[in-house]
Design a protein around this motif. Structure first.
Motif, mmCIF file in Angstrom:
data_model
loop_
_atom_site.group_PDB
_atom_site.id
_atom_site.type_symbol
_atom_site.label_atom_id
_atom_site.label_comp_id
_atom_site.label_asym_id
_atom_site.label_seq_id
_atom_site.Cartn_x
_atom_site.Cartn_y
_atom_site.Cartn_z
ATOM 1 N N CYS A 1 69.005 18.286 45.697
ATOM 2 C CA CYS A 1 69.588 18.147 44.362
ATOM 3 C C CYS A 1 69.943 16.688 44.137
ATOM 4 O O CYS A 1 70.568 16.059 44.990
ATOM 5 N N THR A 2 69.555 16.160 43.008
ATOM 6 C CA THR A 2 70.009 14.841 42.589
ATOM 7 C C THR A 2 70.616 14.962 41.202
ATOM 8 O O THR A 2 70.297 15.878 40.456
ATOM 9 N N TYR A 3 71.482 14.030 40.873
ATOM 10 C CA TYR A 3 72.217 14.151 39.623
ATOM 11 C C TYR A 3 72.313 12.805 38.922
ATOM 12 O O TYR A 3 72.145 11.749 39.531
ATOM 13 N N SER A 4 72.612 12.883 37.654
ATOM 14 C CA SER A 4 72.909 11.700 36.853
ATOM 15 C C SER A 4 74.070 12.064 35.944
ATOM 16 O O SER A 4 73.966 12.991 35.142
ATOM 17 N N VAL A 5 75.198 11.367 36.101
ATOM 18 C CA VAL A 5 76.390 11.707 35.330
ATOM 19 C C VAL A 5 77.218 10.456 35.104
ATOM 20 O O VAL A 5 77.228 9.558 35.937
ATOM 21 N N SER A 6 77.878 10.393 33.982
ATOM 22 C CA SER A 6 78.792 9.289 33.719
ATOM 23 C C SER A 6 80.142 9.638 34.322
ATOM 24 O O SER A 6 80.594 10.768 34.257
ATOM 25 N N GLY A 7 80.780 8.690 34.935
ATOM 26 C CA GLY A 7 82.062 8.944 35.566
ATOM 27 C C GLY A 7 81.903 9.605 36.921
ATOM 28 O O GLY A 7 80.827 9.638 37.510
ATOM 29 N N ASN A 8 82.992 10.160 37.418
ATOM 30 C CA ASN A 8 82.975 10.788 38.734
ATOM 31 C C ASN A 8 82.193 12.104 38.708
ATOM 32 O O ASN A 8 82.377 12.914 37.815
ATOM 33 N N PRO A 9 81.347 12.312 39.698
ATOM 34 C CA PRO A 9 80.580 13.557 39.730
ATOM 35 C C PRO A 9 81.384 14.689 40.359
ATOM 36 O O PRO A 9 81.960 14.535 41.432
ATOM 37 N N TYR A 10 81.395 15.820 39.673
ATOM 38 C CA TYR A 10 81.941 17.055 40.218
ATOM 39 C C TYR A 10 80.738 17.969 40.403
ATOM 40 O O TYR A 10 80.105 18.358 39.429
ATOM 41 N N LEU A 11 80.411 18.307 41.648
ATOM 42 C CA LEU A 11 79.142 18.946 41.972
ATOM 43 C C LEU A 11 79.350 20.327 42.567
ATOM 44 O O LEU A 11 80.323 20.556 43.304
ATOM 45 N N PHE A 12 78.404 21.220 42.280
ATOM 46 C CA PHE A 12 78.536 22.617 42.687
ATOM 47 C C PHE A 12 77.183 23.170 43.130
ATOM 48 O O PHE A 12 76.145 22.734 42.652
ATOM 49 N N PHE B 1 77.305 15.069 50.088
ATOM 50 C CA PHE B 1 77.362 14.209 48.914
ATOM 51 C C PHE B 1 76.989 12.791 49.330
ATOM 52 O O PHE B 1 77.554 12.241 50.284
ATOM 53 N N ASN B 2 76.037 12.202 48.615
ATOM 54 C CA ASN B 2 75.619 10.837 48.890
ATOM 55 C C ASN B 2 75.652 10.070 47.570
ATOM 56 O O ASN B 2 74.784 10.240 46.720
ATOM 57 N N LYS B 3 76.680 9.240 47.431
ATOM 58 C CA LYS B 3 76.886 8.561 46.153
ATOM 59 C C LYS B 3 75.786 7.552 45.864
ATOM 60 O O LYS B 3 75.310 7.438 44.731
ATOM 61 N N SER B 4 75.351 6.821 46.889
ATOM 62 C CA SER B 4 74.353 5.779 46.662
ATOM 63 C C SER B 4 73.010 6.369 46.258
ATOM 64 O O SER B 4 72.263 5.763 45.483
#
Lengths: 116, 114
Positions: free
Chosen positions: A23-34, A67-70
């Motif tokens: 899973c990869t994501y794109s979000v503004s601000g802090n990611p809350y992931l599920f 979770f991998n922020k980079s």
């Protein structure tokens, strides 16, 4: 635009082997992931979440996610797959552009098939 | 503990007929409520959400409407069903008092429009 991508429509693993659902994501601000799991003709079941803190999150049924922020990733993992893990898995991120409704944005889902 | 109910579980309706799907939540107060549609066993499309009684936000303009007549009741309706309304409808709730942010889903309603 905020989004979630699950690059694999299907993942096949043998029972007892480790599994990874990406899973990869794109979000503004802090990611809350599920992560959620869905069995045929059933509602979604919540597995685990990342809000803050340790990058390795442990959840239900032996699943964990890293979770991998980079890399903007949140891959679901399990050290030893079971046939009963076969199901449809969804990754989701909180829609930070919709603070009032706190809606979730879901990926398209990955079918996990575990063979005996 | 909290539970969420949806009914009916399955429904077969002719084109042009009305629709009413109901969702109720037990064991919590002032939840956020959501209606999703899932087509072909895949991605979820958010249809409506509600943060309180009488407060409905629509995410996708379409043939459906939603209402929240009571705190823990969420209803999805249509005056005239289309073939394209077929799908698996899921209701979900989450705590309205800040976190946690995960949503909890009901068992779903399988709607087939013929």
């Amino acid at each position: 635009a905020q989004s979630v991508a699950q690059p694999e429509d299907q993942v096949n693993v043998a029972e007892g082997n480790p599994l990874t659902v990406k899973c990869t994501y794109s979000v503004s601000g802090n990611p809350y992931l599920f992560w959620y799991v869905q069995y045929p003709n059933r509602g979604l079941q919540f597995l685990l979440k990342y809000i803050t803190g340790d990058n390795l999150v442990k959840g239900s049924y032996g699943f964990e996610a890293e979770f991998n922020k980079s890399q903007t990733s949140f891959h679901l993992k399990k050290p030893s797959a079971l046939v009963s893990d076969s199901a449809l898995y969804f990754c989701a991120v909180r829609d930070n552009a919709n603070q009032a409704g706190t809606a979730l944005i879901f990926g398209k889902g990955t079918t996990l098939s575990v063979s005996s | 503990s909290q539970t969420i109910h949806q009914w009916p579980a399955t429904l077969v309706q002719p084109v042009g007929s009305p629709l009413s799907l109901e969702c109720t939540v037990e064991g919590t107060s002032n939840p956020n409520l959501y209606w999703y549609r899932q087509a072909a066993g895949r991605g979820l499309q958010l249809l409506f959400y509600s943060v309180g009684i009488g407060q409905i936000s629509s995410e996708v303009p379409q043939n459906l409407s939603a209402s929240r007549p009571q705190d823990r009741q969420f209803i999805l309706s249509s005056k005239k069903l289309l073939l394209s309304d077929s799908g698996f409808y899921l209701c979900a709730w989450r705590s309205g008092a800040g976190g946690p942010y995960e949503q909890y889903f009901g068992p779903g309603t399988r709607l087939t429009v013929t």
